[in-house]
Design a protein around this motif. Structure first.
Motif, PDB file in Angstrom:
ATOM      1  N   UNK A  23      12.464   7.239  -9.130  1.00 10.65           N
ATOM      2  CA  UNK A  23      12.642   5.861  -9.021  1.00 10.65           C
ATOM      3  C   UNK A  23      12.560   4.723  -7.383  1.00 10.65           C
ATOM      4  N   UNK A  24      12.580   6.294  -6.754  1.00 13.22           N
ATOM      5  CA  UNK A  24      12.260   5.488  -5.079  1.00 13.22           C
ATOM      6  C   UNK A  24      10.387   4.630  -5.455  1.00 13.22           C
ATOM      7  N   UNK A  25       9.598   6.058  -5.894  1.00 10.39           N
ATOM      8  CA  UNK A  25       8.512   5.553  -5.545  1.00 10.39           C
ATOM      9  C   UNK A  25       7.975   4.997  -6.922  1.00 10.39           C
ATOM     10  N   UNK A  26       8.692   5.040  -8.544  1.00 14.77           N
ATOM     11  CA  UNK A  26       8.454   4.110  -9.421  1.00 14.77           C
ATOM     12  C   UNK A  26       8.702   2.703  -9.089  1.00 14.77           C
ATOM     13  N   UNK A  27      10.392   2.142  -8.520  1.00 13.41           N
ATOM     14  CA  UNK A  27      10.494   0.807  -7.988  1.00 13.41           C
ATOM     15  C   UNK A  27      10.155   0.513  -7.223  1.00 13.41           C
ATOM     16  N   UNK A  28       8.568   1.248  -5.868  1.00 17.90           N
ATOM     17  CA  UNK A  28       8.540   0.724  -5.015  1.00 17.90           C
ATOM     18  C   UNK A  28       6.499  -0.147  -5.515  1.00 17.90           C
ATOM     19  N   UNK A  29       6.209   0.178  -6.902  1.00 20.51           N
ATOM     20  CA  UNK A  29       5.519  -0.187  -7.440  1.00 20.51           C
ATOM     21  C   UNK A  29       5.239  -1.887  -7.395  1.00 20.51           C
ATOM     22  N   UNK A  30       5.740  -2.341  -7.545  1.00 19.27           N
ATOM     23  CA  UNK A  30       6.092  -3.876  -7.718  1.00 19.27           C
ATOM     24  C   UNK A  30       5.703  -4.849  -5.871  1.00 19.27           C
ATOM     25  N   UNK A  31       5.801  -3.827  -4.863  1.00 25.22           N
ATOM     26  CA  UNK A  31       4.957  -4.233  -3.767  1.00 25.22           C
ATOM     27  C   UNK A  31       3.634  -3.974  -3.587  1.00 25.22           C
ATOM     28  N   UNK A  32       3.606  -2.692  -4.129  1.00 25.71           N
ATOM     29  CA  UNK A  32       1.786  -2.541  -4.429  1.00 25.71           C
ATOM     30  C   UNK A  32       0.823  -3.637  -5.045  1.00 25.71           C
ATOM     31  N   UNK A  33       1.913  -4.203  -6.442  1.00 22.75           N
ATOM     32  CA  UNK A  33       1.945  -5.369  -6.916  1.00 22.75           C
ATOM     33  C   UNK A  33       1.239  -6.559  -5.773  1.00 22.75           C
ATOM     34  N   UNK A  34       1.654  -6.336  -5.599  1.00 22.32           N
ATOM     35  CA  UNK A  34       2.144  -7.457  -4.029  1.00 22.32           C
ATOM     36  C   UNK A  34       1.359  -7.953  -3.104  1.00 22.32           C
ATOM     37  N   UNK A  35       0.664  -6.387  -3.064  1.00 18.83           N
ATOM     38  CA  UNK A  35      -0.242  -6.444  -1.669  1.00 18.83           C
ATOM     39  C   UNK A  35      -1.492  -7.096  -2.644  1.00 18.83           C
ATOM     40  N   UNK A  36      -1.683  -6.056  -3.654  1.00 21.88           N
ATOM     41  CA  UNK A  36      -2.821  -6.352  -3.842  1.00 21.88           C
ATOM     42  C   UNK A  36      -2.964  -7.901  -4.937  1.00 21.88           C
ATOM     43  N   UNK A  37      -2.386  -8.518  -5.208  1.00 23.16           N
ATOM     44  CA  UNK A  37      -2.270 -10.026  -5.414  1.00 23.16           C
ATOM     45  C   UNK A  37      -1.952 -10.946  -4.350  1.00 23.16           C
ATOM     46  N   UNK A  38      -1.161 -10.491  -3.472  1.00 24.50           N
ATOM     47  CA  UNK A  38      -1.715 -11.183  -1.628  1.00 24.50           C
ATOM     48  C   UNK A  38      -3.416 -10.633  -0.699  1.00 24.50           C
ATOM     49  N   UNK A  39      -4.246 -10.275  -0.614  1.00 26.08           N
ATOM     50  CA  UNK A  39      -5.374  -9.444  -0.820  1.00 26.08           C
ATOM     51  C   UNK A  39      -6.532  -9.717  -1.691  1.00 26.08           C
ATOM     52  N   UNK A  40      -6.034 -10.278  -3.014  1.00 25.58           N
ATOM     53  CA  UNK A  40      -6.890 -10.862  -3.641  1.00 25.58           C
ATOM     54  C   UNK A  40      -6.944 -12.475  -3.336  1.00 25.58           C
ATOM     55  N   UNK A  41      -5.849 -13.183  -3.681  1.00 27.05           N
ATOM     56  CA  UNK A  41      -5.714 -14.251  -3.198  1.00 27.05           C
ATOM     57  C   UNK A  41      -5.701 -14.992  -1.602  1.00 27.05           C
ATOM     58  N   UNK A  42      -5.657 -14.147  -1.255  1.00 24.08           N
ATOM     59  CA  UNK A  42      -5.325 -14.977   0.059  1.00 24.08           C
ATOM     60  C   UNK A  42      -6.711 -15.204   1.449  1.00 24.08           C
ATOM     61  N   UNK A  43      -6.294 -16.747   1.953  1.00 24.38           N
ATOM     62  CA  UNK A  43      -7.401 -17.905   2.320  1.00 24.38           C
ATOM     63  C   UNK A  43      -7.441 -18.991   1.109  1.00 24.38           C
ATOM     64  N   UNK A  44      -6.979 -18.505  -0.139  1.00 26.46           N
ATOM     65  CA  UNK A  44      -7.138 -19.676  -1.110  1.00 26.46           C
ATOM     66  C   UNK A  44      -5.700 -20.233  -1.657  1.00 26.46           C
TER      67      UNK A  44
END
Length: 308
Positions: A23-44
């Motif tokens: 659960x610790x590993x699986x429930x950390x996935x949403x934060x990995x998703x947020x990092x991806x979204x932030x890096x994708x839309x950063x400066x926009x």
């Protein structure tokens, strides 16, 4: 998904026993998703519609990765982390947005309370039962209970003073149990010395015996009551203050361009956990929402420095 829900409904303790690391590993996935979204839309700068669309998407992902286990705090806190991260990097949250989010928060707290109690049978309950449960889940109850622990702490004081003045204090046992839960080999020590956590200790205080499941969160003050009594509770404030001071110094040492700054939203949400949650929940949040994410961000930042 239905199997997951029914596993929670029929007996979460047995169904999910031994899956803490998973659960610790699986429930950390949403934060990995947020990092991806932030890096994708950063400066926009995204639109308001885009903001709510991303928030809803992350909400559904978070429900799947842990929320369906009945953990409302797991879902709510991560949405707060998401909103803070988006406010820093890709969208400036307005007052109107906050009102919409607050409405959604209280609706989720109501529905989540019924799901936590009834699970998959929630929709099968009679209208009267659901109405009674909704009345119990009022805004006032949410504020003084879920957001302050005022109700349960006041009840603890009453029991310690009037009902069970000779209650056997735990003298740090629940803290040791909470720390050992996340240490390799800790379960062996727990079994060897028959250590008890917050749940059986609180059950003995409230009901007079330990063999009953008690999911009530006591908060740091309430847990201190059952460990060291009610006369030295102010010490916990000094400990919390020291931790907050350290967190503040660390966040101030990071620049906005440093990718490790993405840990700041988690640390911002971690601070209320220090004043609202039991020690075991604080440890779980730190490991899942701070430590794992910090390691990921550290590896990314080190890799970028090597390729520069």
């Amino acid at each position: 998904i239905l199997g997951y829900i029914y596993a929670y409904t029929e007996g979460a303790e047995d169904s999910f026993k031994g899956l803490g690391l998973f659960f610790i590993l699986s429930e950390s996935f949403p934060y990995t998703l947020i990092i991806y979204l932030i890096l994708k839309f950063k400066n926009r700068n995204i639109s308001r519609l885009g903001f709510f669309a991303l928030t809803l998407f992350v909400f559904l992902v978070t429900l799947f990765f842990g929320g369906l286990r009945g953990s409302r705090s797991n879902t709510i806190l991560f949405i707060v982390i998401t909103v803070i991260a988006m406010n820093i990097y890709i969208y400036k949250v307005q007052k109107g947005d906050m009102i919409v989010l607050l409405i959604g928060f209280f609706i989720f707290m109501y529905v989540g309370r019924m799901y936590k109690d009834y699970g998959a049978n929630m929709l099968k309950e009679s209208t009267t039962v659901i109405q009674d449960k909704t009345e119990l889940s009022s805004v006032e109850t949410t504020i003084i209970g879920d957001l302050a622990r005022y109700d349960v702490n006041a009840y603890e004081l009453f029991i310690l003073d009037v009902v069970r003045p000779n209650y056997k204090l735990r003298w740090g046992e629940t803290y040791l149990w909470g720390a050992l839960t996340f240490i390799p080999g800790g379960s062996y020590i727990i079994k060897k010395f028959n250590l008890k956590g917050r749940s059986p200790a609180a059950a003995e205080l409230f009901f007079g015996f330990q063999d009953i499941e008690n999911s009530r969160i006591l908060g740091p003050i309430g847990e201190w009551f059952i460990n060291f009594g009610r006369y030295t509770f102010f010490i916990i404030y000094f400990i919390i203050g020291f931790l907050i001071r350290y967190i503040r110094r660390y966040t101030q040492s990071l620049s906005l361009d440093d990718i490790r700054f993405l840990i700041v939203p988690s640390l911002v949400v971690f601070i209320p956990q220090l004043v609202l949650s039991d020690f075991s929940n604080i440890c779980f949040f730190f490991v899942k929402r701070v430590a794992v994410v910090f390691i990921l961000l550290f590896l990314i930042s080190q890799k970028k420095a090597a390729t520069a």
